[in-house]
Design a protein around this motif. Sequence first.
Motif, PDB file in Angstrom:
ATOM      1  N   ILE A  66       0.867  -1.178   0.000  1.00  0.00           N
ATOM      2  CA  ILE A  66       0.000   0.000   0.000  1.00  0.00           C
ATOM      3  C   ILE A  66       0.902   1.227   0.000  1.00  0.00           C
ATOM      4  CG2 ILE A  66      -1.833   1.226   1.229  1.00  0.00           C
ATOM      5  CD1 ILE A  66      -2.595  -1.513   2.456  1.00  0.00           C
ATOM      6  N   LEU A 101       0.606  -4.983  -6.924  1.00  0.00           N
ATOM      7  CA  LEU A 101       1.919  -4.383  -6.681  1.00  0.00           C
ATOM      8  C   LEU A 101       2.869  -5.375  -6.023  1.00  0.00           C
ATOM      9  CD1 LEU A 101       1.017  -0.745  -5.565  1.00  0.00           C
ATOM     10  CD2 LEU A 101       2.271  -1.424  -7.608  1.00  0.00           C
ATOM     11  N   GLU A 107       5.493   5.831  -9.158  1.00  0.00           N
ATOM     12  CA  GLU A 107       4.043   6.032  -9.013  1.00  0.00           C
ATOM     13  C   GLU A 107       3.656   7.355  -9.650  1.00  0.00           C
ATOM     14  OE1 GLU A 107       0.865   6.836  -5.346  1.00  0.00           O
ATOM     15  OE2 GLU A 107       2.988   7.308  -5.163  1.00  0.00           O
ATOM     16  N   ASN A 118      -5.691  -5.887  -5.152  1.00  0.00           N
ATOM     17  CA  ASN A 118      -4.892  -5.491  -3.993  1.00  0.00           C
ATOM     18  C   ASN A 118      -3.519  -6.150  -3.987  1.00  0.00           C
ATOM     19  OD1 ASN A 118      -6.963  -3.913  -2.929  1.00  0.00           O
ATOM     20  ND2 ASN A 118      -7.852  -5.619  -1.802  1.00  0.00           N
ATOM     21  N   ASP A 130       0.426   4.422   0.042  1.00  0.00           N
ATOM     22  CA  ASP A 130       0.142   5.465   1.032  1.00  0.00           C
ATOM     23  C   ASP A 130       0.869   5.174   2.346  1.00  0.00           C
ATOM     24  OD1 ASP A 130      -1.289   7.396  -0.207  1.00  0.00           O
ATOM     25  OD2 ASP A 130      -3.262   6.643   0.345  1.00  0.00           O
ATOM     26  N   ASN A 185       0.569   2.098  -9.314  1.00  0.00           N
ATOM     27  CA  ASN A 185       0.007   3.078  -8.388  1.00  0.00           C
ATOM     28  C   ASN A 185      -1.247   2.518  -7.723  1.00  0.00           C
ATOM     29  OD1 ASN A 185      -2.496   3.987 -10.017  1.00  0.00           O
ATOM     30  ND2 ASN A 185      -0.840   4.273 -11.492  1.00  0.00           N
ATOM     31  N   ASP A 186      -1.724   3.232  -6.712  1.00  0.00           N
ATOM     32  CA  ASP A 186      -2.924   2.837  -5.971  1.00  0.00           C
ATOM     33  C   ASP A 186      -4.172   3.580  -6.428  1.00  0.00           C
ATOM     34  OD1 ASP A 186      -1.738   0.967  -4.322  1.00  0.00           O
ATOM     35  OD2 ASP A 186      -1.244   2.395  -2.742  1.00  0.00           O
TER      36      ASP A 186
END
Length: 802
Positions: free
Chosen positions: A473, A690, A503, A687, A475, A537-538
């Motif tokens: 994740i 990555l 990212e 999820n 973030d 990227n997320d």
Amino acid sequence: MNRTIKKVAVLGSGVMGSRIACHFANIGVQVLLLDIAPKELLPAEEAKGLTLDNPAVRNRIVNGALQAAVAANPSPLYRKADVSRIKTGNFDDNLKDIAGCDWTIEVVVERLDIKKSLFERVEQFRKPGTLISSNTSGIPIHLMTEGRSDDFKKHFCGTHFFNPPRYLKLLEIIPTPDTDPAIVDFLMHYGDLYLGKTTVLAKDTPAFIANRVGVFAILDVLQVMTKLGLTVEEVDKLTGPVIGHAKSATFRTSDVVGLDTLMNVANGLAQGLPNDEAKDVFQLPDFLKKMGENKWLGDKTGQGFYKKVKGEGGKSEIQALDLNTLEYKPGAKVKFATLEATKPIEKLADRFKVLAAGKDKAGDFYRQTFAGLFAYVSNRIPEITDSLYKIDDALRAGFGWELGPFETWDALGVQKGLEIAQAEGKTVAPWVEEMLAAGHTTFYKVSEQGVKQFYDLDSKAYKAIPGVENFIILDNLRSTGKVIWKNSGASVLDLGDGIINVEFHSKMNALGSDVIQGLLKGVELAEKDFRGMVVGNDGPNFSAGANLGLVYMFALDQEYDELNMMIAQFQQAMMRMRYSSIPVVSAPHGLTLGGGCELNLHADRVVAAAETYMGLVEFGVGLIPGGGGTKEMTLRTAAKYEEGEPEFNLLRNTFMTVSTAKVSTSAAEAFDLGFMRRGDEIVVNSNRVLAQAKAAAIELAEDGYTQPVQKTNIKVHGKGALGMFMTGVSAMREGRYISDHDVKIANKLAYIMCGGDLSSPTEVSEQYLLDLEREAFLSLTGERKTLERIQSILTTGKPLRN
């Protein structure tokens, strides 16, 4: 547990059953789909002289349901051909065949007596030790196993998929007191890894987790709306993307799902929750009851909260229902000062304080709805779940919220949310104040190692969310100082183990000069101090393509030197990435268009989310792929020439893919279109993309990755193929299938893919094709029709046909 799922039986072929069957087929599982046999002949069957014993008649219901599912848009299948994994039958003739299945899933009508009767028949044929589950959304799970054997009870569980199963990620797992814990663990793991689900363990309470909280939130909005005198359009504006919910918001979503579904769940909760502190919320408002009586149930009946009508000149327009008069009125523009104040705020979490502080009716709405939601979810622990993160997981995966209730509360501030709830007369569960008093000011935090943790009520301490160790994740990594370089459009983060990640965080992750700079910096850093690079990227989408606004600005001002330099830099960045000394792995998901697709074409390996919509769409705006995409598709086609299929056929197929701007409807289809190739991977759970991309980069590095050499032996066909393409394009124009401008674009595309007007088949270099590509792209930006198309995209989001 040493258990594999090779074949699944799905009992019931309705909307849910047929689509659950399709999703299992998507992941390569063989499926037996069964339903009832008809009791009466249709007139058409009688006319053909068929009888009820005819196989076509006996399987009419199940076959019709499956055909309807396959024809649905969006499709429940990754590839249409995957339907071949589904075998159909009926309960009378084929229930015995479940003996060869590893998992039997019941998806029949929501009546306990019918389900129990079916399970009695299932037990006659089911192989002991195999999984058995029900997809019910409301019937208590433990009631279904009454009278069943110990082996049946041990292997039985509720498995509540959300519709549509391919696209909505939630799978609630609801065990009974008799369910073997090992079965629960298996289903949680299988749902996550193989079905791509956010698997949430729920208690056997009415409507489980997502529907219990989600339907409460909808009905509470209706109450607040009535109290404040808001309109349907106003509420949809307030409850859409601005708070991280779907664009369809509250009422458009209700129309799509069906008001009968909403009312059935609400009535079930009203009857099943006599002691719920918010039970009055589940009482349907009078206008909803009247809509039910009128059969205004949404899209399925042609009208609900919205209705499409013919306006002036026969043009369709959408009208909204006035809930006071129950009459439809033309849509009205919605504007609130509070919403205007949030426009400059891109990060969702940063908006909530502004929304809750609003001084207008919108601010009142947010304070009241936040108060009701926060109080309600706090009081559901430990009733529906022991852990607060499961409520957030369920609402994000089942209702499409970007932030769950507790995450929203955290964004606003736990203390502030508590004060708002108390000011609105709502009773928040005591554990929240106890948590704050103990110095714990958030429901979530990120550990020094970058692991997301939640506040655990039992231990009164923070614990790692189970399973997040399998995810990366970004973030969380950012918050723990893992950013090693950044600019306005991109960041480079250290993923650990010698791998970095580039990212994007530009608008729609568009590829502009800042993103190109980030890619080049990532390669530079990786070659110097690391052993591999991931590009991922997320965000909701990997990339919507190149920055068209910049192209339009340069072209409009006739700054062709600047435009030429921009295209050249894009091409050089793609080639720098492709021919670096370290492996580069891309991790696409969602929209991966234009330049985003070109980037993936130049990666050493693509690790794509199953829901990846990839394509070279430049033709739609009057251009050709100019960032190496045309070159790479030509190169890939030439690499197939030795496989035996006629070369012109292969080249024609690639030309059609690019010239019709085809976009894959899944990562699986991206293989069929040539955007992905042997060695690339598909990950069903987005999820995990990555993390899997990082693992792929490590694998390539440890296998002794060596820097590749640019190709100089790409076979092109010159005038022979070019004549074929130009003749075909001319025929299309004569048939009025394409415009004059389309002819111009198509001929330029053909010119590149044929290597120009060479007199005979020749081997050329990548740079040769890149130069042709750049020249064609640049020339097309000087066309007025191209500028008109780009302007249309920038202003309306839709291409202009000219």
